[in-house]
Design an enzyme around this catalytic site. Structure first.
Site, short mmCIF file in Angstrom:
data_model
loop_
_atom_site.label_atom_id
_atom_site.label_comp_id
_atom_site.label_asym_id
_atom_site.label_seq_id
_atom_site.Cartn_x
_atom_site.Cartn_y
_atom_site.Cartn_z
N CYS A 78 23.27 48.73 62.34
CA CYS A 78 23.37 49.46 63.61
C CYS A 78 24.52 50.45 63.57
O CYS A 78 25.68 50.07 63.73
CB CYS A 78 23.56 48.48 64.76
SG CYS A 78 23.78 49.28 66.37
N CYS A 86 26.46 50.70 66.85
CA CYS A 86 27.37 49.59 67.08
C CYS A 86 28.65 49.70 66.25
O CYS A 86 29.75 49.41 66.74
CB CYS A 86 26.68 48.27 66.76
SG CYS A 86 25.07 48.04 67.50
N ASP A 87 28.50 50.09 64.99
CA ASP A 87 29.60 49.93 64.04
C ASP A 87 30.15 51.22 63.44
O ASP A 87 31.12 51.19 62.68
CB ASP A 87 29.14 49.02 62.88
CG ASP A 87 28.72 47.65 63.37
OD1 ASP A 87 29.32 47.15 64.34
OD2 ASP A 87 27.77 47.07 62.78
#
Length: 304
Positions: A131, A134-135
């Site tokens: 992701c 997300c990261d």
């Protein structure tokens, strides 16, 4: 209490079904183990959903969720441990309780497919990610590799270049599979280098990812690419493990439905990426959810 409709999965398909169900004044419960959004919530930019020239996946998912909640849908952030889909009353058991419903709409979507190479599991959360939204910010000024050549891989690679200094796209074929407009952006991005005809054999490092061992599929020559992180986008697998033995699945594990989203079990419907279909997009998931809800309403009317 017996719900009119229990929806399992809070991605675009499930949220769309919840909206339609609530508007039909059906008592509706939405169950998801992770919260709303599904795969859409992990997508940085959505540019093909009608009505929005550009919107982030989390923003679109949040809008859908808020609309469902405003209509009075109940929600349970719980994981399913068992279920019985046969009979007029369906039973869903979670780690937080037991629920009964006249109909069930399955909309648990898909999960990222793993490479299944050494180091992948070990370094998950220590450089291995599925992701970018997300990261991505954790890799500011660093070098990363993106594995895959489809829309998701190339779109998220473009997004990651906001943070990283250098990015490699590793693809097993000699050309990308992403749509032309997505490819065009990537080709114009000076931070991206393409590594074609190559597969990942191992993700290496000590306490975190340091490099990626790749192999050329033609020459079989192996080489290492120094990278601080690896983002994997090589497809998805259906989240249907909990349904085996309960419902008809394809060889690949997707739910088999007709055009009315009906499964082989009366009163049970499926919507979105979880079912056998030719196109898996947010817009088709939302359409599936709407159809499933309308057909669930008709099923209840026939029961009564």
């Amino acid at each position: 209490m017996i719900y009119d409709c229990i929806i399992i999965g809070a991605g675009p398909a499930g949220l769309s079904a919840a909206i339609y169900s609530a508007r039909a004044e059906l008592k509706t419960l939405l169950i998801d183990k992770q919260g709303p959004g599904g795969q859409a919530a992990t997508t940085h930019l959505v540019e093909n959903y009608p009505g929005f020239a550009s919107i982030t996946g989390p923003d679109l998912a949040t809008s859908m969720f808020n609309q469902a909640m405003d209509l009075g849908v109940d929600i349970a952030i719980e994981e399913i441990t068992d279920l019985t889909l046969q009979g007029e009353v369906k039973e869903i058991i979670t780690d937080g309780g037991e629920y009964k419903g006249k109909t069930v709409i399955l909309a648990t979507g898909v999960k990222p497919r793993q490479l299944n190479v050494p180091g992948e599991i070990h370094f998950r959360g220590k450089g291995v990610s599925y992701c970018a939204t997300c990261d991505g910010a954790f890799f500011k000024g660093k070098t990363v590799a993106v594995v895959g050549g489809g829309d998701s891989a190339v779109e998220e690679a473009n997004f990651l270049t906001r943070f990283v200094e250098k990015l490699y796209i590793i693809h097993r074929r000699d050309e990308l599979r992403a749509t032309k407009i997505v490819q065009k952006r990537a080709f114009a991005n000076e931070k991206i280098e393409f590594v074609y005809d190559s597969v990942v054999k191992e993700i290496q490092g000590e306490n975190k990812v340091d490099s990626v061992l790749i192999e050329n599929v033609n020459t079989k020559e192996k080489s290492a690419i120094e990278a601080d992180g690896v983002f994997i986008y090589v497809g998805n697998d259906p989240s249907t493990d909990f349904l085996k033995g309960q419902i008809s699945l394809s060889e690949q594990g997707y739910i088999i439905t007709n055009e009315n989203m009906e499964t082989n079990v009366p009163g049970v419907f499926a919507a979105g990426d979880i079912r056998v279909k030719v196109l898996r997009q947010i817009v088709t998931a939302a359409a599936d959810g709407a159809i499933a809800s309308v057909m669930a309403e008709k099923y209840i009317e026939n029961l009564e």
